[in-house]
Design a protein around this motif. Structure first.
Motif, PDB file in Angstrom:
ATOM      1  N   MET A  58      22.068  60.499  -0.267  1.00 41.15           N
ATOM      2  CA  MET A  58      22.418  60.816  -1.628  1.00 41.15           C
ATOM      3  C   MET A  58      23.827  60.047  -1.924  1.00 41.15           C
ATOM      4  O   MET A  58      24.286  59.425  -2.930  1.00 41.15           O
ATOM      5  CB  MET A  58      22.458  62.304  -2.151  1.00 41.15           C
ATOM      6  N   ASN A  59      24.914  60.778  -1.152  1.00 43.86           N
ATOM      7  CA  ASN A  59      26.274  60.197  -1.258  1.00 43.86           C
ATOM      8  C   ASN A  59      26.264  58.830  -1.215  1.00 43.86           C
ATOM      9  O   ASN A  59      27.266  58.110  -1.967  1.00 43.86           O
ATOM     10  CB  ASN A  59      27.175  60.987  -0.422  1.00 43.86           C
ATOM     11  N   GLU A  79      18.769  50.381   1.003  1.00 40.98           N
ATOM     12  CA  GLU A  79      18.476  50.076   2.306  1.00 40.98           C
ATOM     13  C   GLU A  79      19.791  50.725   3.214  1.00 40.98           C
ATOM     14  O   GLU A  79      19.578  51.009   4.333  1.00 40.98           O
ATOM     15  CB  GLU A  79      18.233  48.818   2.622  1.00 40.98           C
ATOM     16  N   PHE A  80      21.034  50.333   2.510  1.00 40.89           N
ATOM     17  CA  PHE A  80      22.126  50.837   3.272  1.00 40.89           C
ATOM     18  C   PHE A  80      22.256  52.156   3.165  1.00 40.89           C
ATOM     19  O   PHE A  80      22.720  52.841   4.336  1.00 40.89           O
ATOM     20  CB  PHE A  80      23.418  50.275   2.308  1.00 40.89           C
ATOM     21  N   ALA A  81      22.084  52.785   2.227  1.00 43.75           N
ATOM     22  CA  ALA A  81      21.717  54.425   2.214  1.00 43.75           C
ATOM     23  C   ALA A  81      20.803  55.010   3.519  1.00 43.75           C
ATOM     24  O   ALA A  81      21.350  55.979   4.002  1.00 43.75           O
ATOM     25  CB  ALA A  81      21.408  55.043   0.977  1.00 43.75           C
ATOM     26  N   VAL A  82      19.666  54.436   3.470  1.00 42.59           N
ATOM     27  CA  VAL A  82      18.809  54.844   4.508  1.00 42.59           C
ATOM     28  C   VAL A  82      19.637  54.565   6.032  1.00 42.59           C
ATOM     29  O   VAL A  82      19.391  55.272   6.686  1.00 42.59           O
ATOM     30  CB  VAL A  82      17.436  54.098   4.419  1.00 42.59           C
ATOM     31  N   ALA A  83      20.195  53.288   6.132  1.00 45.41           N
ATOM     32  CA  ALA A  83      20.796  53.009   7.363  1.00 45.41           C
ATOM     33  C   ALA A  83      22.223  53.890   7.634  1.00 45.41           C
ATOM     34  O   ALA A  83      22.114  54.700   8.963  1.00 45.41           O
ATOM     35  CB  ALA A  83      21.302  51.426   7.331  1.00 45.41           C
ATOM     36  N   SER A  84      22.468  54.391   6.651  1.00 42.94           N
ATOM     37  CA  SER A  84      23.639  55.326   6.804  1.00 42.94           C
ATOM     38  C   SER A  84      23.142  56.681   7.048  1.00 42.94           C
ATOM     39  O   SER A  84      23.694  57.463   7.998  1.00 42.94           O
ATOM     40  CB  SER A  84      24.550  55.459   5.637  1.00 42.94           C
ATOM     41  N   ALA A  85      22.066  57.117   6.523  1.00 42.46           N
ATOM     42  CA  ALA A  85      21.447  58.326   6.928  1.00 42.46           C
ATOM     43  C   ALA A  85      21.009  58.387   8.460  1.00 42.46           C
ATOM     44  O   ALA A  85      21.285  59.328   9.148  1.00 42.46           O
ATOM     45  CB  ALA A  85      20.260  58.665   6.085  1.00 42.46           C
ATOM     46  N   ASN A  86      20.309  57.099   8.810  1.00 39.91           N
ATOM     47  CA  ASN A  86      19.793  57.038  10.189  1.00 39.91           C
ATOM     48  C   ASN A  86      20.889  57.188  11.239  1.00 39.91           C
ATOM     49  O   ASN A  86      20.960  57.937  12.106  1.00 39.91           O
ATOM     50  CB  ASN A  86      19.228  55.850  10.416  1.00 39.91           C
ATOM     51  N   ARG A  87      22.483  56.620  10.912  1.00 42.01           N
ATOM     52  CA  ARG A  87      23.170  56.614  11.744  1.00 42.01           C
ATOM     53  C   ARG A  87      23.929  58.116  11.931  1.00 42.01           C
ATOM     54  O   ARG A  87      24.420  58.461  12.949  1.00 42.01           O
ATOM     55  CB  ARG A  87      24.261  55.673  11.246  1.00 42.01           C
ATOM     56  N   ALA A  88      23.982  58.862  10.523  1.00 43.24           N
ATOM     57  CA  ALA A  88      24.539  59.958  10.692  1.00 43.24           C
ATOM     58  C   ALA A  88      23.852  60.869  11.673  1.00 43.24           C
ATOM     59  O   ALA A  88      24.477  61.734  12.252  1.00 43.24           O
ATOM     60  CB  ALA A  88      24.425  60.660   9.143  1.00 43.24           C
ATOM     61  N   VAL A  89      22.360  60.983  11.544  1.00 40.06           N
ATOM     62  CA  VAL A  89      21.409  61.804  12.190  1.00 40.06           C
ATOM     63  C   VAL A  89      21.683  61.401  13.493  1.00 40.06           C
ATOM     64  O   VAL A  89      21.624  62.207  14.402  1.00 40.06           O
ATOM     65  CB  VAL A  89      20.101  61.776  11.845  1.00 40.06           C
ATOM     66  N   TYR A  90      21.671  60.010  13.953  1.00 39.74           N
ATOM     67  CA  TYR A  90      21.668  59.659  15.389  1.00 39.74           C
ATOM     68  C   TYR A  90      22.864  60.041  15.890  1.00 39.74           C
ATOM     69  O   TYR A  90      22.865  60.442  17.182  1.00 39.74           O
ATOM     70  CB  TYR A  90      21.621  58.151  15.568  1.00 39.74           C
ATOM     71  N   GLU A  91      24.107  59.894  15.448  1.00 43.21           N
ATOM     72  CA  GLU A  91      25.366  60.272  16.094  1.00 43.21           C
ATOM     73  C   GLU A  91      25.460  61.834  15.952  1.00 43.21           C
ATOM     74  O   GLU A  91      26.104  62.351  17.034  1.00 43.21           O
ATOM     75  CB  GLU A  91      26.493  59.806  14.962  1.00 43.21           C
ATOM     76  N   ARG A  92      24.891  62.639  15.263  1.00 41.44           N
ATOM     77  CA  ARG A  92      25.127  64.088  15.305  1.00 41.44           C
ATOM     78  C   ARG A  92      24.209  64.509  16.544  1.00 41.44           C
ATOM     79  O   ARG A  92      24.526  65.408  17.294  1.00 41.44           O
ATOM     80  CB  ARG A  92      24.307  64.869  14.101  1.00 41.44           C
ATOM     81  N   ALA A  93      23.105  63.870  16.598  1.00 38.54           N
ATOM     82  CA  ALA A  93      22.052  64.155  17.679  1.00 38.54           C
ATOM     83  C   ALA A  93      22.764  63.788  19.079  1.00 38.54           C
ATOM     84  O   ALA A  93      22.657  64.554  20.195  1.00 38.54           O
ATOM     85  CB  ALA A  93      20.886  63.453  17.573  1.00 38.54           C
ATOM     86  N   GLN A  94      23.431  62.757  19.209  1.00 39.14           N
ATOM     87  CA  GLN A  94      24.111  62.061  20.456  1.00 39.14           C
ATOM     88  C   GLN A  94      25.237  63.111  20.836  1.00 39.14           C
ATOM     89  O   GLN A  94      25.650  63.232  21.922  1.00 39.14           O
ATOM     90  CB  GLN A  94      24.660  60.744  20.477  1.00 39.14           C
ATOM     91  N   SER A  95      25.717  64.063  19.909  1.00 44.08           N
ATOM     92  CA  SER A  95      26.985  64.789  20.208  1.00 44.08           C
ATOM     93  C   SER A  95      26.774  66.146  20.581  1.00 44.08           C
ATOM     94  O   SER A  95      27.373  66.842  21.443  1.00 44.08           O
ATOM     95  CB  SER A  95      27.811  64.996  18.708  1.00 44.08           C
TER      96      SER A  95
END
Length: 252
Positions: A58-59, A79-95
């Protein structure tokens, strides 16, 4: 003019609601943005994934949509917003090791100038319900295609859509946001007609209420404000084994 309703419910079996949704209007550009996510990943993981994906998507959309954008430009923003959402979830999961592998589906809609752009990853869905003066000619259309094992089987002709509804692997998704560094979305552009309805929903509704029943409830005479509650009641009567989330739009 677009009217919008939304709800999310834990259902009757799950201990936590891991669905999330949001609806916002970009006051500067006039775009209406809607998104529904269905999280997965054990205790807390699914809830974190879905809420993070919703807020990031959304942001990103609200920050990048501009007035007078072309269809291709709006698609690029989505499509950029979806990619951003994926990156945010991926990075949080890796942390955090406890969150490794968490993920979420996503289905979204951006509405402007009687156009609507859908994007999806996973098996949350978008439907278009088109009313006709002849009730027999009214119809519901599934716009999105699931990224799931059974959808692949249907496309290959190995099973029918009816058989897919009860297939033991019907909830096995093949693409979601979060587990991988990249998770491309599919895009669908639709021209809205006066009186059209659009439904975004998680599989908690799809698994309990048929598309024909969705069409009947949405197009029946009565109060549109209670439509989603009626659909939720139907899901609960049938056990509501999963969280149920839906956003309904009506083009006046």
């Amino acid at each position: 003019m677009i009217n919008v309703w939304g709800l999310t419910d834990i259902g009757l079996v799950r201990k936590e609601n891991q669905d999330a949704y949001a609806v916002r209007i970009n006051e500067d550009s006039g775009h209406l943005v809607c998104v529904v996510c269905d999280g997965m990943g054990g205790v807390n993981g699914g809830r974190i994934a879905s809420t993070l994906a919703v807020s990031t998507f959304m942001n990103s959309c609200l920050g990048n949509l501009r007035a007078d954008m072309s269809e291709d430009e709006v698609q690029t923003v989505a499509e950029f917003a979806v990619a951003s959402a994926n990156r945010a979830v991926y990075e949080r999961a890796q942390s955090t090791i406890e969150l490794r592998g968490m993920g979420t589906t996503l289905v979204s809609a951006i509405v402007w100038d009687d156009k609507i752009l859908f994007n999806n990853v996973g098996d949350s869905r978008a439907y278009l319900i088109r009313r006709n003066e002849d009730p027999e000619a009214s119809a519901i259309f599934r716009v999105t295609k699931d990224h799931s094992w059974v959808e692949t089987l249907v496309e290959m002709g190995n099973i029918t859509e009816e058989e897919a509804l009860n297939h033991p692997k019907r909830n096995l998704v093949t693409r979601v946001l979060g587990p991988d560094k990249e998770a491309p979305s599919d895009s669908y552009l639709v021209q809205l007609m006066p009186g059209d309805y659009v439904l975004l929903c998680s599989d908690g509704l799809v698994d309990t209420v048929s598309s024909h029943e969705m069409e009947q409830e949405i197009l029946r005479d009565g109060d549109d404000n209670t439509c989603l509650n009626r659909l939720l009641d139907m899901a609960k009567i049938r056990g509501a084994a999963d969280n149920v989330t839906a956003v309904l739009l009506r083009n006046r």
